[in-house]
Motif scaffolding. Structure first.
Motif, mmCIF file in Angstrom:
data_model
loop_
_atom_site.group_PDB
_atom_site.id
_atom_site.type_symbol
_atom_site.label_atom_id
_atom_site.label_comp_id
_atom_site.label_asym_id
_atom_site.label_seq_id
_atom_site.Cartn_x
_atom_site.Cartn_y
_atom_site.Cartn_z
ATOM 1 N N SER A 24 0.842 -1.214 0.000
ATOM 2 C CA SER A 24 0.000 0.000 0.000
ATOM 3 C C SER A 24 0.871 1.257 0.000
ATOM 4 O O SER A 24 0.562 2.245 -0.678
ATOM 5 N N ARG A 28 1.484 4.230 -3.080
ATOM 6 C CA ARG A 28 1.265 5.649 -2.780
ATOM 7 C C ARG A 28 2.540 6.470 -2.959
ATOM 8 O O ARG A 28 2.480 7.630 -3.352
ATOM 9 N N ALA A 170 -10.212 1.707 1.956
ATOM 10 C CA ALA A 170 -9.147 2.697 1.761
ATOM 11 C C ALA A 170 -8.988 3.028 0.287
ATOM 12 O O ALA A 170 -8.617 4.144 -0.069
ATOM 13 N N GLN A 171 -9.276 2.055 -0.564
ATOM 14 C CA GLN A 171 -9.109 2.317 -1.995
ATOM 15 C C GLN A 171 -10.143 3.328 -2.462
ATOM 16 O O GLN A 171 -9.825 4.259 -3.207
ATOM 17 N N ASP A 318 -6.530 -8.008 4.944
ATOM 18 C CA ASP A 318 -5.672 -8.814 4.068
ATOM 19 C C ASP A 318 -5.047 -10.006 4.805
ATOM 20 O O ASP A 318 -4.423 -10.864 4.175
ATOM 21 N N LYS A 345 -12.083 -9.695 -3.189
ATOM 22 C CA LYS A 345 -10.628 -9.476 -3.256
ATOM 23 C C LYS A 345 -10.096 -10.142 -4.543
ATOM 24 O O LYS A 345 -10.871 -10.465 -5.429
HETATM 25 C C1 S3P Z 1 -5.573 -1.343 -0.004
HETATM 26 C C2 S3P Z 1 -6.808 -1.382 0.590
HETATM 27 C C3 S3P Z 1 -7.543 -2.622 0.893
HETATM 28 C C4 S3P Z 1 -6.638 -3.852 0.808
HETATM 29 C C5 S3P Z 1 -5.742 -3.828 -0.392
HETATM 30 C C6 S3P Z 1 -4.859 -2.576 -0.387
HETATM 31 C C7 S3P Z 1 -4.931 -0.033 -0.237
HETATM 32 O O1 S3P Z 1 -8.614 -2.765 -0.021
HETATM 33 O O2 S3P Z 1 -7.407 -5.025 0.818
HETATM 34 O O3 S3P Z 1 -4.901 -4.969 -0.416
HETATM 35 O O4 S3P Z 1 -3.709 0.011 -0.481
HETATM 36 O O5 S3P Z 1 -5.638 0.984 -0.180
HETATM 37 P P1 S3P Z 1 -10.035 -2.028 0.264
HETATM 38 O O6 S3P Z 1 -9.772 -0.602 0.345
HETATM 39 O O7 S3P Z 1 -10.897 -2.361 -0.931
HETATM 40 O O8 S3P Z 1 -10.555 -2.633 1.514
#
Ligand code: S3P
Length: 438
Positions: A24, A28, A170-171, A318, A345
């Motif tokens: 993540s 970013r 978060a995405q 995760d 996922k």
């Molecule tokens: C992530 C957010 C998570 C996570 C993914 C990475 C990110 O997904 O499962 O592996 O980097 O923002 P979600 O935001 O859909 O929960």
């Protein structure tokens, strides 16, 4: 198809381990470095397939990225408003984070771009982002009302919105905050529970301003970001597989160095503590940069069953696959409540873990979107498939180390999306395995 043969690990695992950069954070760093003004420099960037997709995406938008080594990048940021029209479709492989975050950035660009991905990414829901971006003024087209890639997006002048997300993500939050950088006025995102806050931390660290109040985050459009330099902390989601090995293989002792220690990601550590796990030599280490890291060590120890409530899922979403493996060896019934997000996922992880662990002899079942696992249950080696999902694959390798006899995990190329070097590190701990390439 590549596969790996794993035997029950009878010799204790040992070693001091450093992990590739957090996935993540690496996405970013590339994204913020590209949108900032000036030259950013990052070390320990994850060279996994997902982050390579993000890097190539920004290169195709005209950003110059110098790759000193696979893990060290200098990014000549173009600022928010000087990205170039891509010459061809942008391919994002298996990476949901790349696609959702990039949609947010592209919503603010006065040109058209098309985003594509592999079969898994093309079946993952994107309307959770595109519906909001359309409300802000972007034009997005794709199957099922812009729910599935390939997605064609034409951005431009955006209006700010107030978004109340139905699921913590978060995405989605990040995509909307990034689009908010390009919108008139103040964009506000409210989540039902706190998801990982890396985008908020990066925005602040790169000189942006946001307002945070509980589950609400707001951003004012028309800001500028400044270039930064830092080292990326080790991926806690990757370290989790080695934590599980340390706990499960008798006599083992592993040291973990510079692992990301952000409370919106450390849910797995909290659950392990509830399972009775003792962490030794825990020390917060300063890497600088926007995110905290820590060192700690773990030795093998008995485990108690755990229960995870729906609202506790975001900081460990995760890590559910590896927690299901741990649950098979913990005393009592473990329950993971209402984890429907696992269905969308890289693969449906409720299905992948129930079917593969059942094949290995575990007592695991799903009722709706909740998981029930009885332990401790002796596992028996068998042939299992990863469903082309990196976290399912690595969880099964760990299960193979505790299962009687020999386990073959098929379709393991996917591990490279988040953890290239997984098998090198596994070897370093003293584990026995054999990878088979056809
Ligand atoms: C992530 C957010 C998570 C996570 C993914 C990475 C990110 O997904 O499962 O592996 O980097 O923002 P979600 O935001 O859909 O929960």
């Amino acid at each position: 198809m590549k596969s790996v043969k794993v035997k029950k690990q009878t010799r204790a695992l040992a070693g001091a381990l450093s992990f590739p950069g957090d996935k993540s954070l690496s996405h970013r760093a590339i994204l913020f470095g590209s949108l900032a003004e000036g030259k950013s420099h990052f070390t320990n960037v994850l060279p996994g397939g997902d982050c390579v997709c993000t890097k190539e995406a920004f290169e195709s938008l005209g950003v110059e990225i110098r790759t000193h080594s696979p893990t060290e990048l200098t990014i000549h940021g173009r600022g928010l408003d000087s990205l170039e029209v891509p010459k061809k479709e942008i391919y994002l492989g298996n990476s949901g984070t790349s696609m959702r975050l990039l949609l947010g950035v592209l919503a603010g660009q006065p040109f058209e771009a098309t985003l594509t991905g592999d079969a898994s990414l093309s079946s993952r829901p994107m309307r959770r982002v595109t519906d909001y971006l359309k409300k802000m003024g972007a034009l997005v087209e794709g199957r099922d009302h812009a729910n599935f890639a390939p997605l064609k997006i034409r951005g431009g002048k955006l209006k700010s919105i107030e978004a109340n997300l139905p699921v913590p993500s978060a995405q989605v939050k990040s995509a909307l905050l990034l689009a908010g950088l390009y919108a008139d006025g103040k964009t506000t995102v409210t989540e039902p529970a706190k998801s990982r806050d890396h985008t908020e931390r990066f925005l602040k660290y790169f000189g942006g301003r946001i307002e945070e109040q509980g589950l609400r985050v707001s951003i004012q459009g028309g800001q500028r970001l400044e270039a930064r330099e830092f080292r990326i902390a080790g991926d806690i989601s990757s370290a989790a597989f080695f934590m599980a090995m340390a706990l499960l293989v008798p006599g083992s002792a592993l040291e973990f160095k510079s692992v990301l220690d952000n409370p919106t990601r450390t849910g797995v550590l909290e659950v392990l503590k509830r399972m009775g796990v003792r962490f030794d030599n825990y020390r917060r280490g300063g890497l600088g940069g926007p995110e905290p890291a820590a060192d700690f060590s773990l030795v093998s120890q008995p485990l108690k069953a755990f229960e995870i409530k729906k609202e506790e899922l975001p900081p460990l979403i995760d890590e559910i696959p590896i927690l299901t493996v741990l649950a098979t060896q913990a005393r009592g019934r473990s329950i993971i409540h209402e984890a429907e997000e696992l269905r969308v996922k890289e693969t449906d992880r409720i299905h992948s873990m129930v079917s593969t662990l059942s094949t290995l002899g575990a007592q695991i079942r799903a009722e709706g979107n909740s998981l029930f696992i009885e332990g401790p249950t002796p596992l028996k080696g068998a042939v299992v498939n990863s469903f082309k999902d990196h976290r399912t694959a690595m969880s099964l390798v760990v299960a193979g180390l505790v299962a009687q006899g020999e386990t073959t995990v098929e379709d393991i190329e996917c591990i490279d999306t988040s953890f290239p070097g997984f098998f090198e590190l596994l070897k370093q701990t003293g584990a026995f395995f054999q990878t088979l390439t056809p």
